[in-house]
Design an enzyme around this catalytic site. Structure first.
Site, short mmCIF file in Angstrom:
data_model
loop_
_atom_site.label_atom_id
_atom_site.label_comp_id
_atom_site.label_asym_id
_atom_site.label_seq_id
_atom_site.Cartn_x
_atom_site.Cartn_y
_atom_site.Cartn_z
N ALA A 163 -9.28 -6.75 -1.79
CA ALA A 163 -8.94 -8.15 -1.99
C ALA A 163 -9.71 -8.92 -0.92
CB ALA A 163 -7.45 -8.34 -1.80
N HIS A 210 -0.25 -14.06 2.31
CA HIS A 210 -0.44 -12.74 1.71
C HIS A 210 0.09 -12.71 0.27
CE1 HIS A 210 -1.28 -8.52 1.65
NE2 HIS A 210 -0.02 -8.16 1.54
N ASN A 242 -8.19 -15.38 -3.19
CA ASN A 242 -7.89 -16.74 -2.71
C ASN A 242 -9.18 -17.38 -2.24
OD1 ASN A 242 -7.28 -14.53 -0.51
ND2 ASN A 242 -7.96 -16.35 0.61
N HIS A 263 0.86 -1.19 0.00
CA HIS A 263 0.00 0.00 0.00
C HIS A 263 0.89 1.24 0.00
CE1 HIS A 263 -4.04 -1.76 0.95
NE2 HIS A 263 -3.26 -2.78 1.28
N SER A 315 -11.53 -5.04 5.31
CA SER A 315 -11.65 -3.60 5.04
C SER A 315 -13.07 -3.26 4.59
CB SER A 315 -10.65 -3.21 3.94
OG SER A 315 -11.01 -3.80 2.70
N TYR A 328 -6.71 -3.47 11.50
CA TYR A 328 -5.69 -4.37 12.06
C TYR A 328 -4.33 -3.70 12.21
CZ TYR A 328 -4.20 -5.13 7.17
OH TYR A 328 -3.79 -4.95 5.89
N1 HPA Z 1 -9.56 -13.29 4.42
C1 HPA Z 1 -9.60 -12.01 4.81
N2 HPA Z 1 -9.12 -11.02 4.07
C2 HPA Z 1 -8.58 -11.32 2.90
C3 HPA Z 1 -8.50 -12.65 2.44
C4 HPA Z 1 -9.01 -13.69 3.26
O1 HPA Z 1 -8.98 -14.88 2.93
N3 HPA Z 1 -7.89 -12.60 1.22
C5 HPA Z 1 -7.64 -11.31 0.96
N4 HPA Z 1 -8.06 -10.53 1.96
#
Ligand code: HPA
Length: 276
Positions: free
Chosen positions: A115, A249, A237, A63, A214, A87
């Site tokens: 994401a 990540h 994912n 970021h 988020s 977080y």
């Molecule tokens: N969980 C929470 N936040 C996320 C995830 C996930 O699997 N993937 C990307 N951001």
């Protein structure tokens, strides 16, 4: 609360002066791995968060932490390249300071992207989901505390947080570009730990299609201040426990990288056709 309005006005005045008081039509927040779109903004003014009075600074890897303001698809946009997360240690009201500042700056349209972990087992990583609604079982709320009356009412409707009109614009863009789009429900988890497999099963039982860390606080603050929100989640994912592999990540960033061109094309077309 007076103090919050003062801070928002000082931050907004700083940004406003930097952009020569040119009005901005749409603000957008770009999620993990999706920040490159800001590079396509033309005639841009770049303002690092650290320069803006009272503005919190982003710390997460991937970021950038700056506002990029300029032209995209014929409209003046303000891009938050790098968002702030709960977080990271910020309180929820700090997380939404930039959103409230956008509103003080006069912006009423907001695109939130993120994401997310894919909870819906009929979908696959790389899928893009238009957010139809969200679930926040996290106890905190960014509007907890004295109400900033200048921004909005104490109690406010969330049923219209993600208006159908904007979702329809996104779907029309998807069809025009041949990009298949999903639509579904995003559930907030605080992170930074990914969810457990049991939490993901719970989210599915709740009706969630995606989980993430988020967007929800920002959408609440935006709705409070009378902004319209369009949310787009990139399924980076499969959420925890669906596949027999650990989450990391890197996978999130790799999928972001893989879809960023499609994602960018979609967002540009949406901005072009966004009804102001
Ligand atoms: N969980 C929470 N936040 C996320 C995830 C996930 O699997 N993937 C990307 N951001």
């Amino acid at each position: 609360m007076e103090r919050l309005m003062e801070k928002l006005k000082e931050a907004s005045a700083y940004v406003d002066a930097k952009i020569n008081h040119e009005p901005v039509a749409i603000a957008m927040v770009l999620g993990s791995g999706l920040g490159d779109l800001a590079n396509e903004v033309q005639q841009k003014t770049i303002i690092p968060y650290s320069e803006i009075p009272h503005f919190p600074v982003s710390t997460v890897q991937g970021h950038a932490g700056r506002l990029v303001i300029g032209m995209l698809s014929g409209k003046r946009v303000l891009v938050m390249q790098g968002r702030l997360h709960f977080y990271e240690g910020y309180s929820m009201d700090t997380v939404v300071f930039p959103i409230q500042m956008m509103r003080v700056l006069g912006i009423k349209e907001l695109l939130l992207t993120n994401a997310a972990g894919c909870v819906n087992t009929a979908w696959v990583p790389g899928d893009l989901m238009i957010i139809s609604d969200h679930i926040k079982l996290v106890a905190d709320n960014p509007l907890r505390g004295p109400n900033p009356d200048e921004l909005g009412e104490r109690f406010f409707d969330m049923g219209s947080a993600y208006p159908a009109e904007l979702r329809a614009v996104a779907h029309a863009s998807g069809e025009r570009l041949g990009i298949p789009l999903r639509e579904g429900i995003y559930q907030l988890f605080t992170g930074p730990s990914f969810e457990t497999p049991a939490e993901v099963r719970f989210a599915r039982m709740c009706g969630a299609d995606a989980v993430g860390m988020s967007t929800v606080p920002e959408a609440i603050a935006a709705r409070h201040a009378g902004m319209r929100v369009l949310g787009i989640s990139c399924m980076t994912n499969m959420a925890a426990g669906i596949l027999d592999q650990p989450l990391d990540h890197l996978e999130v960033l790799e999928t972001g990288e893989r879809v960023k061109h499609t994602f960018g094309a979609l967002v540009k077309d949406i901005v072009k056709h966004w009804p102001i």
